[in-house]
Design an enzyme around this catalytic site. Sequence first.
Site, PDB file in Angstrom:
ATOM      1  N   ARG A   1       0.744  -1.330   0.097  1.00  0.00           N
ATOM      2  CA  ARG A   1       0.219   0.023   0.125  1.00  0.00           C
ATOM      3  C   ARG A   1       0.882   1.447   0.066  1.00  0.00           C
ATOM      4  O   ARG A   1       0.417   2.228  -0.568  1.00  0.00           O
ATOM      5  CB  ARG A   1      -0.985   0.160   1.190  1.00  0.00           C
ATOM      6  CG  ARG A   1      -1.916   1.077   1.265  1.00  0.00           C
ATOM      7  CD  ARG A   1      -3.021   1.097   2.337  1.00  0.00           C
ATOM      8  NE  ARG A   1      -4.178   1.951   2.401  1.00  0.00           N
ATOM      9  CZ  ARG A   1      -4.409   2.612   3.472  1.00  0.00           C
ATOM     10  NH1 ARG A   1      -3.783   2.434   4.677  1.00  0.00           N
ATOM     11  NH2 ARG A   1      -5.245   3.426   3.186  1.00  0.00           N
TER      12      ARG A   1
ATOM     13  N   HIS B   1       0.290   4.677  -2.383  1.00  0.00           N
ATOM     14  CA  HIS B   1       0.165   5.884  -1.923  1.00  0.00           C
ATOM     15  C   HIS B   1       1.135   6.772  -2.115  1.00  0.00           C
ATOM     16  O   HIS B   1       0.896   8.188  -2.196  1.00  0.00           O
ATOM     17  CB  HIS B   1      -0.182   5.912  -0.096  1.00  0.00           C
ATOM     18  CG  HIS B   1      -1.431   5.297  -0.086  1.00  0.00           C
ATOM     19  ND1 HIS B   1      -2.003   5.783   1.075  1.00  0.00           N
ATOM     20  CD2 HIS B   1      -2.370   4.482  -0.413  1.00  0.00           C
ATOM     21  CE1 HIS B   1      -3.534   5.223   1.290  1.00  0.00           C
ATOM     22  NE2 HIS B   1      -3.581   4.527   0.231  1.00  0.00           N
TER      23      HIS B   1
ATOM     24  N   ASN C   1      -3.882   8.624   5.023  1.00  0.00           N
ATOM     25  CA  ASN C   1      -2.913   8.214   5.599  1.00  0.00           C
ATOM     26  C   ASN C   1      -2.906   7.907   7.039  1.00  0.00           C
ATOM     27  O   ASN C   1      -2.142   7.123   7.704  1.00  0.00           O
ATOM     28  CB  ASN C   1      -1.553   8.775   5.026  1.00  0.00           C
ATOM     29  CG  ASN C   1      -1.176   8.728   3.683  1.00  0.00           C
ATOM     30  OD1 ASN C   1      -1.638   7.655   2.970  1.00  0.00           O
ATOM     31  ND2 ASN C   1      -0.688   9.769   2.952  1.00  0.00           N
TER      32      ASN C   1
ATOM     33  N   HIS D   1      -6.215  -5.771  -2.553  1.00  0.00           N
ATOM     34  CA  HIS D   1      -7.035  -5.825  -1.287  1.00  0.00           C
ATOM     35  C   HIS D   1      -7.370  -7.246  -1.075  1.00  0.00           C
ATOM     36  O   HIS D   1      -8.272  -7.712  -0.245  1.00  0.00           O
ATOM     37  CB  HIS D   1      -8.580  -5.123  -1.562  1.00  0.00           C
ATOM     38  CG  HIS D   1      -8.298  -3.711  -1.281  1.00  0.00           C
ATOM     39  ND1 HIS D   1      -9.452  -2.882  -1.489  1.00  0.00           N
ATOM     40  CD2 HIS D   1      -7.194  -2.925  -1.076  1.00  0.00           C
ATOM     41  CE1 HIS D   1      -8.807  -1.483  -1.372  1.00  0.00           C
ATOM     42  NE2 HIS D   1      -7.556  -1.579  -0.935  1.00  0.00           N
TER      43      HIS D   1
HETATM   44  C1  HEM Z   1      -9.458   1.544  -5.914  1.00  0.00           C
HETATM   45  C2  HEM Z   1      -9.478   2.519  -5.060  1.00  0.00           C
HETATM   46  C3  HEM Z   1      -8.865   2.163  -3.376  1.00  0.00           C
HETATM   47  C4  HEM Z   1      -9.472   2.576  -2.375  1.00  0.00           C
HETATM   48  C5  HEM Z   1     -10.801   3.310  -2.228  1.00  0.00           C
HETATM   49  C6  HEM Z   1      -8.722   2.016  -1.458  1.00  0.00           C
HETATM   50  C7  HEM Z   1      -9.130   2.096   0.057  1.00  0.00           C
HETATM   51  C8  HEM Z   1      -8.490   1.534   0.832  1.00  0.00           C
HETATM   52  C9  HEM Z   1      -8.816   1.503   2.135  1.00  0.00           C
HETATM   53  C10 HEM Z   1      -9.943   2.414   2.814  1.00  0.00           C
HETATM   54  C11 HEM Z   1      -7.832   0.834   3.125  1.00  0.00           C
HETATM   55  C12 HEM Z   1      -8.022   0.543   4.646  1.00  0.00           C
HETATM   56  C13 HEM Z   1      -7.273   1.665   5.287  1.00  0.00           C
HETATM   57  C14 HEM Z   1      -7.530   1.699   6.922  1.00  0.00           C
HETATM   58  O1  HEM Z   1      -8.673   1.482   7.174  1.00  0.00           O
HETATM   59  O2  HEM Z   1      -6.862   1.880   7.597  1.00  0.00           O
HETATM   60  C15 HEM Z   1      -7.141  -0.041   2.202  1.00  0.00           C
HETATM   61  C16 HEM Z   1      -6.222  -0.919   2.493  1.00  0.00           C
HETATM   62  C17 HEM Z   1      -5.326  -1.375   1.659  1.00  0.00           C
HETATM   63  N1  HEM Z   1      -5.073  -1.171   0.346  1.00  0.00           N
HETATM   64 FE1  HEM Z   1      -6.236   0.033  -0.665  1.00  0.00          FE
HETATM   65  N2  HEM Z   1      -7.925   1.206  -1.895  1.00  0.00           N
HETATM   66  C18 HEM Z   1      -7.938   1.269  -3.148  1.00  0.00           C
HETATM   67  C19 HEM Z   1      -6.695   0.839  -4.162  1.00  0.00           C
HETATM   68  C20 HEM Z   1      -5.644   0.108  -3.550  1.00  0.00           C
HETATM   69  C21 HEM Z   1      -4.524  -0.061  -4.686  1.00  0.00           C
HETATM   70  C22 HEM Z   1      -4.296   0.303  -6.070  1.00  0.00           C
HETATM   71  C23 HEM Z   1      -3.654  -0.961  -3.887  1.00  0.00           C
HETATM   72  C24 HEM Z   1      -2.130  -1.428  -4.149  1.00  0.00           C
HETATM   73  C25 HEM Z   1      -1.810  -1.566  -5.395  1.00  0.00           C
HETATM   74  C26 HEM Z   1      -4.015  -0.926  -2.558  1.00  0.00           C
HETATM   75  C27 HEM Z   1      -3.434  -1.570  -1.568  1.00  0.00           C
HETATM   76  C28 HEM Z   1      -4.016  -1.787  -0.062  1.00  0.00           C
HETATM   77  C29 HEM Z   1      -3.716  -2.769   0.866  1.00  0.00           C
HETATM   78  C30 HEM Z   1      -2.662  -3.796   0.538  1.00  0.00           C
HETATM   79  C31 HEM Z   1      -4.555  -2.434   1.998  1.00  0.00           C
HETATM   80  C32 HEM Z   1      -4.070  -3.040   3.376  1.00  0.00           C
HETATM   81  C33 HEM Z   1      -3.022  -2.354   4.068  1.00  0.00           C
HETATM   82  C34 HEM Z   1      -2.593  -2.912   5.550  1.00  0.00           C
HETATM   83  O3  HEM Z   1      -3.222  -3.839   5.878  1.00  0.00           O
HETATM   84  O4  HEM Z   1      -1.934  -2.414   6.166  1.00  0.00           O
HETATM   85  N3  HEM Z   1      -5.144  -0.249  -2.232  1.00  0.00           N
HETATM   86  N4  HEM Z   1      -7.449   0.591   0.788  1.00  0.00           N
END
Ligand code: HEM
Length: 324
Positions: free
Chosen positions: A66, A70, A98, A197
């Site tokens: 992630r 970002h 973030n 995800h």
């Molecule tokens: C399509 C639009 C996207 C949205 C709206 C989105 C939104 C989010 C949100 C809200 C979270 C949880 C954050 C939290 O509650 O602390 C999350 C987690 C995550 N996102 Fe996305 N995301 C998107 C695309 C992506 C992309 C493109 C990637 C990487 C290529 C990605 C990788 C991740 C990963 C791996 C997590 C888990 C992180 C952890 O467990 O520390 N996301 N995302």
Amino acid sequence: MITMASSFFASFAPIALVFFLLLGNSSAQLTTNFYSTSCPNLLSTIKPVVQSAISNETRMGASLLRLFFHDCFVNGCDGSLLLDDTANFTGEKTANPNSNSVRGFDVIDNIKTAVENACPGAVSCADILAVTARDSVVILGGPTWNVKLGRRDSKTASLSGANNNIPAPSLSLSNLISKFSAQGLSTKDMVALSGAHTIGQARCTSFRAHIYNDTDIDSSFANSLQSNCPATSPSGDNNLAPLDLQTPTTFDNNYFKNLVNKKGLLHSDQELFNNGSTSSQVTTYSNNPSTFNSDFVTAMINMGDISPLTGSSGEVRKNCRKTN
Ligand code: HEM
Ligand SMILES: *[C@@H]1O[C@H](CO)[C@@H](O)[C@H](O)[C@H]1NC(C)=O
Ligand SMILES: *[C@@H]1O[C@H](CO)[C@@H](O)[C@H](O)[C@H]1NC(C)=O
Ligand SMILES: *[C@@H]1O[C@H](CO)[C@@H](O)[C@H](O)[C@H]1NC(C)=O
Ligand SMILES: *[C@@H]1O[C@H](CO)[C@@H](O)[C@H](O)[C@H]1NC(C)=O
């Protein structure tokens, strides 16, 4: 006329070429062998540090993947996300997407230390993020690819860019498409990248509205999540749930199977399979993990090409948290 046109091009084509190289697609300057002489052991220096961080805490692979996303969505893949706030500098870490959410900066510091020991002053923090994202995917069972390198680090960051460019989980499909399009990424790339995800966790505050108010969600799935995510903020805001309820520490295509079953955790996840233009791509990935893997790799390379600083732009930071 034809002769005049030909001699015109003969005279000016070399100049046009130089302008293209200077001003054109600068990602063309990223290459997989960028450090082959300046840091030949770069990849074998990074991987064991990523491996040990993931062995200690499996979720870290998701967190590291992630970070790259970002970083790239704010003025390109330039390490801007890594800069700490100081008394007279505001970076991106306190931006809404973030704050209290992105993690793994200590691991990036450990990698940077190992890389500086091997090759002092040679390797950018932006490139470390790119390699670390790939290694994390591979270690958790996903596909591999050759990472293009040669990015340099920014001397600035943008809090407003982080707030405006990084998509929020409340977005509709058309707004998700717009956020990726603004970065030069296609709808296909957006859906493939969302497959990230398949690993990691989200906080209750990110999925509360979806599990209480949306109708495009399996009701027993919603009920099961409500037990650890109370309806009213701030109660339980930071309680975690897996983005892929089945295999949150394995990089596979279960995320897409969940969407087909109306078991997406985020509103934005389920938007990809909600009778819209992207539903067929979700169905394809749910049935065909190798198609997902191959499209994910393509999309990660495309994301890594967003506006890199190359040549003499930016710098190679000594410490990823601050400019030199
Ligand atoms: C399509 C639009 C996207 C949205 C709206 C989105 C939104 C989010 C949100 C809200 C979270 C949880 C954050 C939290 O509650 O602390 C999350 C987690 C995550 N996102 Fe996305 N995301 C998107 C695309 C992506 C992309 C493109 C990637 C990487 C290529 C990605 C990788 C991740 C990963 C791996 C997590 C888990 C992180 C952890 O467990 O520390 N996301 N995302
Ligand atoms: C290992 O992971 C835990 C969280 O599970 C964390 O608190 C700790 O700092 C990590 N240790 C190392 C050496 O990374
Ligand atoms: C920012 O503040 C630090 C001390 O906190 C100081 O050393 C530095 O020179 C300042 N930079 C600018 C550009 O004002
Ligand atoms: C659900 O929607 C209602 C009406 O718009 C709103 O008052 C409430 O805060 C929402 N609940 C959640 C958890 O988003
Ligand atoms: C799609 O449309 C149908 C019929 O209108 C509806 O029953 C269904 O819940 C909608 N959503 C999804 C994800 O298929």
